[in-house]
Design an enzyme around this catalytic site. Sequence first.
Site, PDB file in Angstrom:
ATOM      1  N   LYS A 116       0.817  -1.217   0.000  1.00 52.45           N
ATOM      2  CA  LYS A 116       0.000   0.000   0.000  1.00 52.45           C
ATOM      3  C   LYS A 116       0.850   1.266   0.000  1.00 52.45           C
ATOM      4  CE  LYS A 116      -4.101  -2.214   1.858  1.00 52.45           C
ATOM      5  NZ  LYS A 116      -3.716  -3.587   2.237  1.00 52.45           N
TER       6      LYS A 116
HETATM    7  C1  LIG Z   1      -4.322  -4.729   1.682  1.00 50.57           C
HETATM    8  C2  LIG Z   1      -3.494  -5.945   1.534  1.00 50.57           C
HETATM    9  C3  LIG Z   1      -3.857  -6.989   0.634  1.00 50.57           C
HETATM   10  C4  LIG Z   1      -5.145  -6.972  -0.150  1.00 50.57           C
HETATM   11  O1  LIG Z   1      -5.187  -5.974  -1.137  1.00 50.57           O
HETATM   12  P1  LIG Z   1      -6.579  -5.551  -1.801  1.00 50.57           P
HETATM   13  O2  LIG Z   1      -6.241  -4.445  -2.706  1.00 50.57           O
HETATM   14  O3  LIG Z   1      -7.455  -5.105  -0.638  1.00 50.57           O
HETATM   15  O4  LIG Z   1      -7.141  -6.733  -2.483  1.00 50.57           O
HETATM   16  C5  LIG Z   1      -2.992  -8.047   0.489  1.00 50.57           C
HETATM   17  N1  LIG Z   1      -1.839  -8.139   1.192  1.00 50.57           N
HETATM   18  C6  LIG Z   1      -1.465  -7.171   2.066  1.00 50.57           C
HETATM   19  C7  LIG Z   1      -0.192  -7.337   2.822  1.00 50.57           C
HETATM   20  C8  LIG Z   1      -2.271  -6.053   2.272  1.00 50.57           C
HETATM   21  O5  LIG Z   1      -1.899  -5.092   3.146  1.00 50.57           O
END
Ligand SMILES: *Cc1c(COP(=O)(O)O)cnc(C)c1O
Length: 465
Positions: A116
């Site tokens: 993210k």
């Molecule tokens: C948020 C997250 C996901 C999932 O991503 P999405 O875009 O919500 O499908 C997967 N792995 C990690 C480590 C995350 O922080």
Amino acid sequence: MVLSSLPTYISTRGASPEVDFAGALLAGVAPDGGLYVPRVWPRLPENVAGQGGDATAQAAAVLSPFIGEALPAGALDRATARLSDQFAHRDIAPLVEVAPGLFMLELFHGPTAAFKDYAMQMVAVLAETALSASDERLLLVTATSGDTGAAAVRAFGGMERIDLVVLHPLGRVSPVQRLQMTTTGAANVVNLAVRGDFDDCQRMVKALLKDPELRAARRLSSVNSINWARLAGQIPYYASAARALGAEAGQATYVVPTGNFGDAFAGWGARRMGLPMAGLVAATNCNDALVRALETGVYEQVRARPTASVSMDVQAPSNFERLVFEASGRDADLTRGLFEDFARDGRITLPDDLRTALRREVSAVSVSEAETAREITRTWTECGRVICPHTAVALHAARRLDRTAGPVVALSTAHPAKFPEAVEAALGFAPERPPRLEGLEGLSERFKTVDPTLESVLAAIDLPR
Ligand SMILES: *Cc1c(COP(=O)(O)O)cnc(C)c1O
């Protein structure tokens, strides 16, 4: 007449005015309750997956057609510069081969060690620039099960025109995740620990976004993956993976560990823009609403079960609405009807032709807790790599695919040191912390504990207006 370059965004529910990139970025959700998508999907620039240019230049080339002239010149370059400034790896998102034909795209080299960071770092710069241009301030509120909040606090902390309120469930995020949120000292960030679970946090965010007094006082938005800018910001690393694969890129299948379907939809967007690929697989943990929807046509919200891959414990993946809109041939009436029913009833049945169309766009598989733990062990013993449980979900799904047909790329979304308990349970030892996760325990923490009521939350948000 020469038209100025101003790409616009429409709502998946068809009843909102078109907005430009800055409008979509600052609004989050469209006024009709839908999600923004490009009115016209741009084509990737010629040869973007080919040679030449570094990763930041490539990211700028991918994102530039989404923004056009909606932001002042230089904004995008300042945003992509953050990737090279803030990421601990020269390639930003390196592609590593862990077994013949099996790759991991490492997305965890950012400041909070989860994928993210990649989009959030850029979005913070773009948002601040948009607000300067219109001389406004913005109050962002977001609920988090850990990673979103940490990435947001690091990205938005210290911004001049933005205040950020993050709600996390008290005692239910990992210590590393909590410390990442609470120790930055940024004056524009308010951390709230809610006596409740993640659903309570999300309920409070919805109540805040609707609160008439707060709305009258402040421009409000949210930074989860319903925000178009965050999704767009995840498209460049698919192009960088394709570049690293070279001649084989067109045969590649991408396996994406999925919660809210944001990261996977970014992959869909990359293909829609012309990036060659052979397939796209969304891998969920046992919270498999998406898998069941594609298999049975019934999309049903059940209570999320806690798993080791906590950031994927999502029962109603918000970006599924974008996929439905696209797979239905952009039928906004159908999309609105389905998702209004879903919001009311928690259960919808997809028409057969829509389900068939969805299955052409993406496949989905679910991976059990036992399989996740076994994958962590297997990747350690066979490949000498320690992986996080989210990555393990994707890698396990990736191993089920036929690799003679082309390379398989599992997205590696977090550093294992963020989830030491799950790793230790599988391997018998805790993962090593990278330098950027060290020393957190020595810093002083700032957060307020609140009850899951609007009054309690409003009283705790004591920001200058
Ligand atoms: C948020 C997250 C996901 C999932 O991503 P999405 O875009 O919500 O499908 C997967 N792995 C990690 C480590 C995350 O922080």
